[in-house]
Design an enzyme around this catalytic site. Sequence first.
Site, PDB file in Angstrom:
ATOM      1  N   HIS A 166      18.786  -5.547 -20.645  1.00 44.01           N
ATOM      2  CA  HIS A 166      19.104  -6.861 -21.208  1.00 44.01           C
ATOM      3  C   HIS A 166      20.457  -6.760 -21.911  1.00 44.01           C
ATOM      4  O   HIS A 166      20.699  -5.850 -22.701  1.00 44.01           O
ATOM      5  CB  HIS A 166      18.008  -7.282 -22.187  1.00 44.01           C
ATOM      6  N   ASN A 200      25.211 -12.910 -24.154  1.00 45.04           N
ATOM      7  CA  ASN A 200      23.760 -12.768 -24.040  1.00 45.04           C
ATOM      8  C   ASN A 200      23.185 -14.058 -23.457  1.00 45.04           C
ATOM      9  O   ASN A 200      23.167 -15.088 -24.117  1.00 45.04           O
ATOM     10  CB  ASN A 200      23.170 -12.487 -25.427  1.00 45.04           C
ATOM     11  N   CYS A 235      13.962 -13.112 -23.891  1.00 47.79           N
ATOM     12  CA  CYS A 235      14.895 -12.373 -23.034  1.00 47.79           C
ATOM     13  C   CYS A 235      14.190 -11.396 -22.095  1.00 47.79           C
ATOM     14  O   CYS A 235      14.816 -10.864 -21.177  1.00 47.79           O
ATOM     15  CB  CYS A 235      15.925 -11.635 -23.884  1.00 47.79           C
TER      16      CYS A 235
HETATM   17  N1  COA Z   1      32.829 -12.185 -37.495  1.00 46.33           N
HETATM   18  C1  COA Z   1      33.244 -11.503 -38.570  1.00 46.33           C
HETATM   19  N2  COA Z   1      32.407 -11.026 -39.502  1.00 46.33           N
HETATM   20  C2  COA Z   1      31.099 -11.242 -39.318  1.00 46.33           C
HETATM   21  C3  COA Z   1      30.594 -11.961 -38.224  1.00 46.33           C
HETATM   22  C4  COA Z   1      31.512 -12.454 -37.289  1.00 46.33           C
HETATM   23  N3  COA Z   1      31.138 -13.134 -36.198  1.00 46.33           N
HETATM   24  N4  COA Z   1      29.250 -12.021 -38.309  1.00 46.33           N
HETATM   25  C5  COA Z   1      28.911 -11.361 -39.426  1.00 46.33           C
HETATM   26  N5  COA Z   1      30.019 -10.894 -40.038  1.00 46.33           N
HETATM   27  C6  COA Z   1      30.129 -10.125 -41.269  1.00 46.33           C
HETATM   28  C7  COA Z   1      28.917 -10.241 -42.144  1.00 46.33           C
HETATM   29  O1  COA Z   1      29.017 -11.360 -42.975  1.00 46.33           O
HETATM   30  C8  COA Z   1      28.991  -8.962 -42.913  1.00 46.33           C
HETATM   31  O2  COA Z   1      29.935  -9.093 -43.943  1.00 46.33           O
HETATM   32  P1  COA Z   1      29.711  -8.384 -45.374  1.00 46.33           P
HETATM   33  O3  COA Z   1      29.682  -6.901 -45.082  1.00 46.33           O
HETATM   34  O4  COA Z   1      30.900  -8.815 -46.156  1.00 46.33           O
HETATM   35  O5  COA Z   1      28.419  -8.885 -45.864  1.00 46.33           O
HETATM   36  C9  COA Z   1      29.562  -7.950 -41.914  1.00 46.33           C
HETATM   37  O6  COA Z   1      30.206  -8.744 -40.904  1.00 46.33           O
HETATM   38  C10 COA Z   1      28.521  -7.085 -41.256  1.00 46.33           C
HETATM   39  O7  COA Z   1      27.455  -7.900 -40.817  1.00 46.33           O
HETATM   40  P2  COA Z   1      26.200  -7.283 -40.110  1.00 46.33           P
HETATM   41  O8  COA Z   1      25.204  -8.375 -39.844  1.00 46.33           O
HETATM   42  O9  COA Z   1      25.739  -6.080 -40.868  1.00 46.33           O
HETATM   43  O10 COA Z   1      26.841  -6.783 -38.730  1.00 46.33           O
HETATM   44  P3  COA Z   1      26.178  -5.943 -37.577  1.00 46.33           P
HETATM   45  O11 COA Z   1      26.953  -4.723 -37.343  1.00 46.33           O
HETATM   46  O12 COA Z   1      24.687  -5.810 -37.769  1.00 46.33           O
HETATM   47  O13 COA Z   1      26.415  -6.876 -36.308  1.00 46.33           O
HETATM   48  C11 COA Z   1      25.147  -8.340 -34.902  1.00 46.33           C
HETATM   49  C12 COA Z   1      25.825  -8.166 -36.268  1.00 46.33           C
HETATM   50  C13 COA Z   1      24.475  -9.696 -34.880  1.00 46.33           C
HETATM   51  C14 COA Z   1      26.214  -8.267 -33.832  1.00 46.33           C
HETATM   52  C15 COA Z   1      24.105  -7.204 -34.690  1.00 46.33           C
HETATM   53  O14 COA Z   1      23.271  -7.078 -35.826  1.00 46.33           O
HETATM   54  C16 COA Z   1      23.239  -7.430 -33.489  1.00 46.33           C
HETATM   55  O15 COA Z   1      23.711  -7.479 -32.363  1.00 46.33           O
HETATM   56  N6  COA Z   1      21.907  -7.538 -33.677  1.00 46.33           N
HETATM   57  C17 COA Z   1      21.011  -7.780 -32.586  1.00 46.33           C
HETATM   58  C18 COA Z   1      21.042  -9.238 -32.246  1.00 46.33           C
HETATM   59  C19 COA Z   1      20.445  -9.529 -30.897  1.00 46.33           C
HETATM   60  O16 COA Z   1      20.503  -8.749 -29.986  1.00 46.33           O
HETATM   61  N7  COA Z   1      19.898 -10.737 -30.772  1.00 46.33           N
HETATM   62  C20 COA Z   1      19.407 -11.244 -29.566  1.00 46.33           C
HETATM   63  C21 COA Z   1      18.115 -10.642 -29.206  1.00 46.33           C
HETATM   64  S1  COA Z   1      17.617 -11.121 -27.628  1.00 46.33           S
END
Ligand code: COA
Length: 340
Positions: A259, A289, A135
């Site tokens: 980004h 993204n 990215c």
């Molecule tokens: N819908 C509903 N629930 C979801 C879900 C979805 N799409 N995806 C995950 N969950 C659940 C998980 O299973 C978890 O449940 P649990 O508490 O029962 O275990 C809960 O939501 C929290 O998950 P978590 O991974 O802690 O959420 P988060 O707040 O970290 O958000 C992302 C997840 C992926 C949005 C976040 O971590 C993120 O944006 N990370 C950076 C990713 C990124 O930028 N990648 C590209 C880089 S270029």
Amino acid sequence: MAADASRQLSGRHLKGRPQMTLSVGNASSARIVGIGTALGERVLTNEDLAEMVDTSDEWIIERTGIKQRNIGGTTAGLAARAGTAAMEVAGVDPSSIDMLILATTTPDRCVPASSSRVQEALGLDCGAMDVNAACSGFVYSLVAGHGMIAMGHERVLVIGAEVLSRITDWTDRATCILFADGSGAAVLERSEQGSDLLGWHVSSDGSMEEQLYCEHDGYIQMAGQAVFKKAVLVMEESARQSMKQAGLTADDIDVVVPHQANVRIVETACKRLRIPYEKAAMVIERTGNTSSASIPLALDDAVRSGRINEGDNVLLVGFGAGMTSASALLRWSGAPARAS
Ligand code: COA
């Protein structure tokens, strides 16, 4: 003399030493003269995703800021559309382009580079190469383009293009809510009025590889929280390096073009940099993204909506798999933009 110079260069790569940041000076006298963009063919809303995996519109908006995204097309096709728009709005003929740099993590084939297909489609008569810095790729390529003009080229076409939908697992709710397809392009041109690039910084931390990767014929694998935490830190560090090189502070930044990975990542990075979030140009709500396309897509939108004007200090900053990061501080040239 030569031995001294080589020692200095290798010294910059020693473990634990700061990443290499070369002086811009007057050599890199290039400016962006046109921006163009393209999005994937089909809109996919959060409601559509909620029918495919166990998720909801509310969850996606709250955790990411995304409401909808576009998917579909090919990397070369999207890149050609964005490149055409950029050249048209810049008023330059394809035959005048000296180099094409295509930033992508999703080339249409392993070999050849997708840039060769784009070069053919656009009728360019020049060198063409792909750059994979995930990215961060568009900013890496923009910096490389400035360097090529410093070495003698007249015009360089820089494009970021992705079809992430091809490497997204549409049954994995942790990743499929994030990624999308699109492209953004910039025409760089030699300028007698000096460079628009006031400062830049690129970096890579390969120890983060396992947190975000995709095998050949596989899907994106991601440790979301680990990526989130590290992303905030590397964006801050990269932005600080570019501001330092430019001799500017956070107060001097008119617009940040980050980004578009997650609204919360951008909010946190802005807070750490003491730049009000209101100065961030955001399109993630509509685009998702799009990896190396995301910064030029946000730049295009900010220029077309009048948020960025000639003379503004514009900070492009991103991160990506690797983990790479990159930033470029531009004094905006007043270049126009067009969406295709
Ligand atoms: N819908 C509903 N629930 C979801 C879900 C979805 N799409 N995806 C995950 N969950 C659940 C998980 O299973 C978890 O449940 P649990 O508490 O029962 O275990 C809960 O939501 C929290 O998950 P978590 O991974 O802690 O959420 P988060 O707040 O970290 O958000 C992302 C997840 C992926 C949005 C976040 O971590 C993120 O944006 N990370 C950076 C990713 C990124 O930028 N990648 C590209 C880089 S270029």
